[in-house]
Design a protein around this motif. Structure first.
Motif, PDB file in Angstrom:
ATOM      1  N   PRO A 113       0.822  -1.214   0.000  1.00 50.29           N
ATOM      2  CA  PRO A 113       0.000   0.000   0.000  1.00 50.29           C
ATOM      3  C   PRO A 113       0.854   1.262   0.000  1.00 50.29           C
ATOM      4  N   VAL A 114       0.437   2.268  -0.749  1.00 53.03           N
ATOM      5  CA  VAL A 114       1.070   3.585  -0.739  1.00 53.03           C
ATOM      6  C   VAL A 114      -0.038   4.635  -0.623  1.00 53.03           C
ATOM      7  N   THR A 115       0.230   5.712   0.135  1.00 50.86           N
ATOM      8  CA  THR A 115      -0.770   6.761   0.307  1.00 50.86           C
ATOM      9  C   THR A 115      -0.118   8.133   0.300  1.00 50.86           C
ATOM     10  N   ALA A 116      -0.902   9.135  -0.100  1.00 57.12           N
ATOM     11  CA  ALA A 116      -0.533  10.548   0.022  1.00 57.12           C
ATOM     12  C   ALA A 116      -1.604  11.213   0.870  1.00 57.12           C
ATOM     13  N   ARG A 117      -1.182  11.956   1.899  1.00 57.64           N
ATOM     14  CA  ARG A 117      -2.126  12.493   2.877  1.00 57.64           C
ATOM     15  C   ARG A 117      -2.029  14.018   2.968  1.00 57.64           C
ATOM     16  N   LEU A 118      -3.183  14.641   3.050  1.00 53.46           N
ATOM     17  CA  LEU A 118      -3.271  16.087   3.230  1.00 53.46           C
ATOM     18  C   LEU A 118      -3.808  16.360   4.630  1.00 53.46           C
ATOM     19  N   HIS A 119      -2.964  16.923   5.496  1.00 53.44           N
ATOM     20  CA  HIS A 119      -3.373  17.215   6.868  1.00 53.44           C
ATOM     21  C   HIS A 119      -4.165  18.520   6.890  1.00 53.44           C
ATOM     22  N   LEU A 120      -5.400  18.462   7.364  1.00 52.99           N
ATOM     23  CA  LEU A 120      -6.292  19.607   7.252  1.00 52.99           C
ATOM     24  C   LEU A 120      -6.297  20.500   8.489  1.00 52.99           C
ATOM     25  N   PHE A 121      -6.591  19.938   9.659  1.00 51.85           N
ATOM     26  CA  PHE A 121      -6.698  20.776  10.857  1.00 51.85           C
ATOM     27  C   PHE A 121      -6.486  19.915  12.103  1.00 51.85           C
ATOM     28  N   PRO A 122      -6.043  20.546  13.203  1.00 51.98           N
ATOM     29  CA  PRO A 122      -5.848  19.792  14.447  1.00 51.98           C
ATOM     30  C   PRO A 122      -7.181  19.467  15.104  1.00 51.98           C
ATOM     31  N   THR A 123      -7.274  18.291  15.693  1.00 52.88           N
ATOM     32  CA  THR A 123      -8.464  17.906  16.457  1.00 52.88           C
ATOM     33  C   THR A 123      -8.173  17.878  17.953  1.00 52.88           C
ATOM     34  N   SER A 124      -6.898  18.018  18.317  1.00 50.95           N
ATOM     35  CA  SER A 124      -6.474  18.160  19.709  1.00 50.95           C
ATOM     36  C   SER A 124      -5.049  18.697  19.681  1.00 50.95           C
ATOM     37  N   LYS A 125      -4.414  18.808  20.839  1.00 51.67           N
ATOM     38  CA  LYS A 125      -3.036  19.297  20.892  1.00 51.67           C
ATOM     39  C   LYS A 125      -2.066  18.327  20.229  1.00 51.67           C
ATOM     40  N   GLN A 126      -2.450  17.052  20.152  1.00 46.78           N
ATOM     41  CA  GLN A 126      -1.533  16.033  19.652  1.00 46.78           C
ATOM     42  C   GLN A 126      -1.943  15.410  18.319  1.00 46.78           C
ATOM     43  N   PRO A 166      -9.596   5.861  -1.249  1.00 42.44           N
ATOM     44  CA  PRO A 166      -9.764   7.133  -0.538  1.00 42.44           C
ATOM     45  C   PRO A 166      -9.950   6.840   0.947  1.00 42.44           C
ATOM     46  N   MET A 167      -9.473   7.743   1.809  1.00 38.03           N
ATOM     47  CA  MET A 167      -9.552   7.480   3.248  1.00 38.03           C
ATOM     48  C   MET A 167      -9.535   8.776   4.048  1.00 38.03           C
ATOM     49  N   ILE A 168      -9.954   8.664   5.293  1.00 35.44           N
ATOM     50  CA  ILE A 168      -9.841   9.747   6.268  1.00 35.44           C
ATOM     51  C   ILE A 168      -9.138   9.183   7.492  1.00 35.44           C
ATOM     52  N   GLY A 169      -8.489  10.065   8.268  1.00 36.72           N
ATOM     53  CA  GLY A 169      -7.778   9.550   9.430  1.00 36.72           C
ATOM     54  C   GLY A 169      -7.370  10.633  10.401  1.00 36.72           C
ATOM     55  N   TRP A 170      -6.844  10.189  11.528  1.00 31.57           N
ATOM     56  CA  TRP A 170      -6.332  11.061  12.578  1.00 31.57           C
ATOM     57  C   TRP A 170      -4.922  10.593  12.920  1.00 31.57           C
TER      58      TRP A 170
END
Length: 214
Positions: A113-126, A166-170
């Motif tokens: 598996p290979v993925t490219a991820r776009l980090h959108l916004f923080p959901t907590s401090k970490q 396609p995927m979403i994640g934290w």
């Protein structure tokens, strides 16, 4: 001359006091900077990767290794890895021949598996929320012992597969969790096994993934 001498005597202690104050301030600043830089997140990390997905009466359970390029605070990151997936299915044989669990191995694959991820916004401090697009190349590892006898030429799995995901994640520094939709361009299974429980039309799966970085 006497006044100048007295002025110099007063100036020296003041100068020394300023020097001590500056030294103390510099030491405090240095200690604070050292404290802030105690942990620096590496650009490349490795993790233990687990996936699970589902389709009708079949499921896939995977375990592998992932290499991550990028930090969770960055705008983008990329991953690549290798994983073994075991496919499970409901036992298609008559009830008198079914095993106790009613579940049999449908085969196994080694996938890349290979993925490219776009980090959108923080959901907590970490943690940060991201959206991603991935691709997965798969290669047959073994045939399901029971199912392959129900296919022509006793072949249950194609030799190779390709899927887009396609995927979403934290993501945080030490872990990564998300959900994906896997659509097969080249599906893993041949056509229907018995006309009722068709694994051959397995063109899409919904699943989850969890990666723990070390």
């Amino acid at each position: 001359m006497k006044k100048l001498f007295i002025f110099i005597l007063l100036l020296v202690p003041l100068h020394m006091a300023a020097q001590w104050q500056g030294t103390d301030s510099d030491a405090t600043s240095s200690q604070q900077q050292k404290k802030n830089n105690t942990y620096k997140e590496p650009f490349v990390t490795f993790g233990l990767h687990h996936t699970g997905d589902f389709y009708k009466r079949a499921a896939g359970v995977g375990l592998g290794l992932i290499m991550n390029f990028g930090r969770h605070k960055d705008v983008m990151s990329f991953t690549a890895g290798v994983e073994f997936i075991e496919y499970l299915a409901g036992d298609p044989r008559p009830d008198g021949e079914n095993n106790g669990l009613g579940v049999v191995s449908a085969g196994g694959q080694v996938v890349i598996p290979v993925t490219a991820r776009l980090h959108l916004f923080p959901t907590s401090k970490q943690t940060k929320f991201y959206i991603a697009c991935g691709a997965e190349y798969g290669f047959k590892a073994h045939e399901g012992g029971v199912l392959k006898h129900l296919y022509p030429e006793e072949k249950a799995l194609h030799s190779s597969t390709f899927a887009v995901m396609p995927m979403i994640g934290w993501k945080c520094r030490v872990a990564d969790f998300g959900l994906y939709y896997k659509h097969y361009v080249n599906r893993p299974f041949y056509d229907s096994i018995d006309g009722k429980r068709n694994l051959g039309d397995d063109k899409a799966r919904i699943g989850y993934f969890l990666t723990c970085y070390f």
